[in-house]
Design a protein around this motif. Structure first.
Motif, PDB file in Angstrom:
ATOM      1  N   GLU A  16       0.897  -1.334  -0.210  1.00  0.00           N
ATOM      2  CA  GLU A  16       0.064   0.001   0.184  1.00  0.00           C
ATOM      3  C   GLU A  16       0.762   1.334  -0.131  1.00  0.00           C
ATOM      4  O   GLU A  16       2.036   1.228   0.353  1.00  0.00           O
ATOM      5  CB  GLU A  16      -0.937  -0.020   1.087  1.00  0.00           C
ATOM      6  CG  GLU A  16      -0.331  -0.423   2.434  1.00  0.00           C
ATOM      7  CD  GLU A  16      -1.465  -0.449   3.807  1.00  0.00           C
ATOM      8  OE1 GLU A  16      -1.671   0.703   4.172  1.00  0.00           O
ATOM      9  OE2 GLU A  16      -1.758  -1.616   3.894  1.00  0.00           O
ATOM     10  N   CYS A  17       0.349   2.326  -0.277  1.00  0.00           N
ATOM     11  CA  CYS A  17       0.996   3.526  -0.424  1.00  0.00           C
ATOM     12  C   CYS A  17       1.458   3.915   0.994  1.00  0.00           C
ATOM     13  O   CYS A  17       0.897   3.646   2.097  1.00  0.00           O
ATOM     14  CB  CYS A  17      -0.036   4.896  -0.595  1.00  0.00           C
ATOM     15  SG  CYS A  17       0.764   6.563  -1.066  1.00  0.00           S
ATOM     16  N   SER A  19       4.168   2.166   2.234  1.00  0.00           N
ATOM     17  CA  SER A  19       5.267   1.004   2.574  1.00  0.00           C
ATOM     18  C   SER A  19       6.551   1.274   2.162  1.00  0.00           C
ATOM     19  O   SER A  19       6.949   1.872   1.154  1.00  0.00           O
ATOM     20  CB  SER A  19       4.497  -0.316   1.715  1.00  0.00           C
ATOM     21  OG  SER A  19       3.446  -0.461   2.241  1.00  0.00           O
ATOM     22  N   ARG A  42      -0.878   3.937  -5.352  1.00  0.00           N
ATOM     23  CA  ARG A  42      -1.909   2.729  -5.122  1.00  0.00           C
ATOM     24  C   ARG A  42      -1.279   1.755  -6.306  1.00  0.00           C
ATOM     25  O   ARG A  42      -0.717   2.157  -7.287  1.00  0.00           O
ATOM     26  CB  ARG A  42      -3.329   2.994  -5.263  1.00  0.00           C
ATOM     27  CG  ARG A  42      -3.696   3.964  -4.136  1.00  0.00           C
ATOM     28  CD  ARG A  42      -5.183   4.222  -4.287  1.00  0.00           C
ATOM     29  NE  ARG A  42      -5.499   4.767  -5.619  1.00  0.00           N
ATOM     30  CZ  ARG A  42      -6.477   4.449  -6.424  1.00  0.00           C
ATOM     31  NH1 ARG A  42      -7.125   3.454  -6.060  1.00  0.00           N
ATOM     32  NH2 ARG A  42      -6.834   5.021  -7.597  1.00  0.00           N
ATOM     33  N   LYS A  43      -1.754   0.425  -6.101  1.00  0.00           N
ATOM     34  CA  LYS A  43      -1.775  -0.503  -7.019  1.00  0.00           C
ATOM     35  C   LYS A  43      -2.467  -0.166  -8.327  1.00  0.00           C
ATOM     36  O   LYS A  43      -3.670   0.323  -8.379  1.00  0.00           O
ATOM     37  CB  LYS A  43      -2.165  -2.126  -6.660  1.00  0.00           C
ATOM     38  CG  LYS A  43      -1.534  -2.587  -5.546  1.00  0.00           C
ATOM     39  CD  LYS A  43      -2.262  -3.926  -5.385  1.00  0.00           C
ATOM     40  CE  LYS A  43      -3.050  -3.704  -4.069  1.00  0.00           C
ATOM     41  NZ  LYS A  43      -3.499  -5.018  -3.443  1.00  0.00           N
ATOM     42  N   LYS A  77       5.026  -1.732   6.758  1.00  0.00           N
ATOM     43  CA  LYS A  77       3.773  -1.006   6.274  1.00  0.00           C
ATOM     44  C   LYS A  77       3.668   0.220   7.026  1.00  0.00           C
ATOM     45  O   LYS A  77       3.839   0.111   8.385  1.00  0.00           O
ATOM     46  CB  LYS A  77       2.617  -2.063   6.451  1.00  0.00           C
ATOM     47  CG  LYS A  77       2.836  -3.303   5.488  1.00  0.00           C
ATOM     48  CD  LYS A  77       1.295  -4.267   5.597  1.00  0.00           C
ATOM     49  CE  LYS A  77       1.924  -5.367   4.556  1.00  0.00           C
ATOM     50  NZ  LYS A  77       0.593  -6.325   4.800  1.00  0.00           N
TER      51      LYS A  77
END
Length: 83
Positions: A16-17, A19, A42-43, A77
């Motif tokens: 996730e953003c 990390s 993000r992904k 994270k």
């Protein structure tokens, strides 16, 4: 557009953003080395590349690059705590 959202939900990639990650790189002679960075997006799935990626700011190069799951190792994270 609706099928794209389903694809992103089906990917089991725990990132996730925010990390902190270790990015796997290879030099010209084929030797492996690592750089450290932080995920800044993000992904996402690019229609041309067909694989998921995140954008990572790399501390050593001070650049933002697209990285696939195979090139990343998540070190930590971001916390969910609100101060």
């Amino acid at each position: 557009m609706d099928s794209r959202k389903d694809i992103l939900k089906s990917i089991t990639w725990e990132i996730e953003c925010g990390s902190l990650v270790k990015v796997r790189r290879y030099s010209f002679d084929g030797s492996l080395y690592y750089q450290h960075g932080i995920v800044v997006s993000r992904k996402q799935i690019d229609q041309l590349e067909m694989f998921p990626y995140v954008e990572v700011y790399t501390f050593e190069t001070q650049k933002i690059t697209k990285q696939s799951p195979a090139a990343l190792e998540v070190l930590s994270k971001p916390s969910d705590e609100k101060s």
